[in-house]
Design an enzyme around this catalytic site. Sequence first.
Site, PDB file in Angstrom:
ATOM      1  CE  LYS A   1       5.840   6.376  -2.261  1.00  0.00           C
ATOM      2  NZ  LYS A   1       5.873   5.062  -1.611  1.00  0.00           N
TER       3      LYS A   1
ATOM      4  NE  ARG B   1       2.929   2.204  -6.706  1.00  0.00           N
ATOM      5  CZ  ARG B   1       2.422   2.904  -5.720  1.00  0.00           C
ATOM      6  NH1 ARG B   1       2.129   4.172  -5.865  1.00  0.00           N
ATOM      7  NH2 ARG B   1       2.215   2.348  -4.549  1.00  0.00           N
TER       8      ARG B   1
ATOM      9  NE  ARG C   1       0.231   2.657   5.197  1.00  0.00           N
ATOM     10  CZ  ARG C   1       0.755   2.780   3.978  1.00  0.00           C
ATOM     11  NH1 ARG C   1       1.648   3.722   3.730  1.00  0.00           N
ATOM     12  NH2 ARG C   1       0.412   1.949   3.021  1.00  0.00           N
TER      13      ARG C   1
ATOM     14  NE  ARG D   1      -3.165   2.313   1.892  1.00  0.00           N
ATOM     15  CZ  ARG D   1      -2.179   2.692   1.075  1.00  0.00           C
ATOM     16  NH1 ARG D   1      -1.569   3.850   1.302  1.00  0.00           N
ATOM     17  NH2 ARG D   1      -1.798   1.951   0.081  1.00  0.00           N
TER      18      ARG D   1
ATOM     19  NE  ARG E   1       0.484  -1.714  -1.128  1.00  0.00           N
ATOM     20  CZ  ARG E   1       0.366  -1.329   0.151  1.00  0.00           C
ATOM     21  NH1 ARG E   1      -0.099  -2.164   1.069  1.00  0.00           N
ATOM     22  NH2 ARG E   1       0.710  -0.129   0.493  1.00  0.00           N
TER      23      ARG E   1
HETATM   24  P1  AMP Z   1      -0.204   3.903  -2.531  1.00  0.00           P
HETATM   25  O1  AMP Z   1      -1.189   4.644  -1.698  1.00  0.00           O
HETATM   26  O2  AMP Z   1       0.770   4.800  -3.236  1.00  0.00           O
HETATM   27  O3  AMP Z   1       0.488   2.798  -1.762  1.00  0.00           O
HETATM   28  O4  AMP Z   1      -1.033   3.181  -3.700  1.00  0.00           O
HETATM   29  C1  AMP Z   1      -2.034   2.226  -3.406  1.00  0.00           C
HETATM   30  C2  AMP Z   1      -2.370   1.428  -4.653  1.00  0.00           C
HETATM   31  O5  AMP Z   1      -2.883   2.312  -5.665  1.00  0.00           O
HETATM   32  C3  AMP Z   1      -1.196   0.708  -5.306  1.00  0.00           C
HETATM   33  O6  AMP Z   1      -0.920  -0.547  -4.714  1.00  0.00           O
HETATM   34  C4  AMP Z   1      -1.696   0.583  -6.747  1.00  0.00           C
HETATM   35  O7  AMP Z   1      -2.662  -0.439  -6.867  1.00  0.00           O
HETATM   36  C5  AMP Z   1      -2.423   1.912  -6.945  1.00  0.00           C
HETATM   37  N1  AMP Z   1      -1.510   2.964  -7.463  1.00  0.00           N
HETATM   38  C6  AMP Z   1      -1.104   4.097  -6.822  1.00  0.00           C
HETATM   39  N2  AMP Z   1      -0.281   4.829  -7.588  1.00  0.00           N
HETATM   40  C7  AMP Z   1      -0.160   4.153  -8.757  1.00  0.00           C
HETATM   41  C8  AMP Z   1       0.578   4.373  -9.960  1.00  0.00           C
HETATM   42  N3  AMP Z   1       1.369   5.456 -10.122  1.00  0.00           N
HETATM   43  N4  AMP Z   1       0.462   3.450 -10.954  1.00  0.00           N
HETATM   44  C9  AMP Z   1      -0.326   2.375 -10.838  1.00  0.00           C
HETATM   45  N5  AMP Z   1      -1.031   2.078  -9.721  1.00  0.00           N
HETATM   46  C10 AMP Z   1      -0.947   2.962  -8.682  1.00  0.00           C
END
Ligand code: AMP
Length: 215
Positions: free
Chosen positions: A13, A88, A127, A160, A171
Amino acid sequence: MRTVLLGAPGSGKGTQGVGLSQKYNIPQISTGDLLRAAVNAGSELGKKAKSAMDAGALVSDDIVIGLIRERISHDDAKNGYILDGFPRNIPQAEALDIMLSELNQPLQGVVLLDVAFEELMQRLTGRRTCKDCGAIYNIHLSPSKVDGHCDACSGELFQRADDNEETIANRLNVYQQQTAPLVEYYQNQNKLHTIPGTGSIDDISTAIGAIFDTI
Ligand code: AMP
């Protein structure tokens, strides 16, 4: 063009969002990026979000819905946006629908990047992200030309904190339990377009672009 990129962590994404944002001149809005910026800035919101992020759990709905509400009100989102990592879970999707119907600007399409579950772990552990421009590489699948540095801007690449095996497993689990039900949610609204998230980055962008051009 008001769109959502849906898919498991590691489905591409973020990578696709960067290119599509340039092509369509609309912002890619990633709740993960907004939360990481808040954590790095040491803000109150960042402090609240950090422990859930470190554990690979979801940050509270109130926090992320508030971030989205604020971000889509910016001028650069007037002509649309690509939401990446939001919604999410079902309550977030419902809150988004309500928020957008109040603005009379409903979501127009959702693209699901479909990647086999077994492939995601390798994608996530490999990554690496550019500190300066956000470009995304993978040490196994799509390495940068110079080790540790971005091809586009020479910025330093970093891994990360939540891309370690234990957090990744959480996750992916959270995705299956809480996010995957959104597939049916958007199917029922006739907004879901599914494309295979495997193959070359360019081919996947072309496939998403073909969908964006029709919505
Ligand atoms: P991402 O960069 O999208 O993989 O998000 C990294 C982390 O941020 C996730 O594992 C969650 O802890 C938090 N996070 C990101 N987007 C959301 C969301 N829409 N709702 C809740 N937690 C989120």
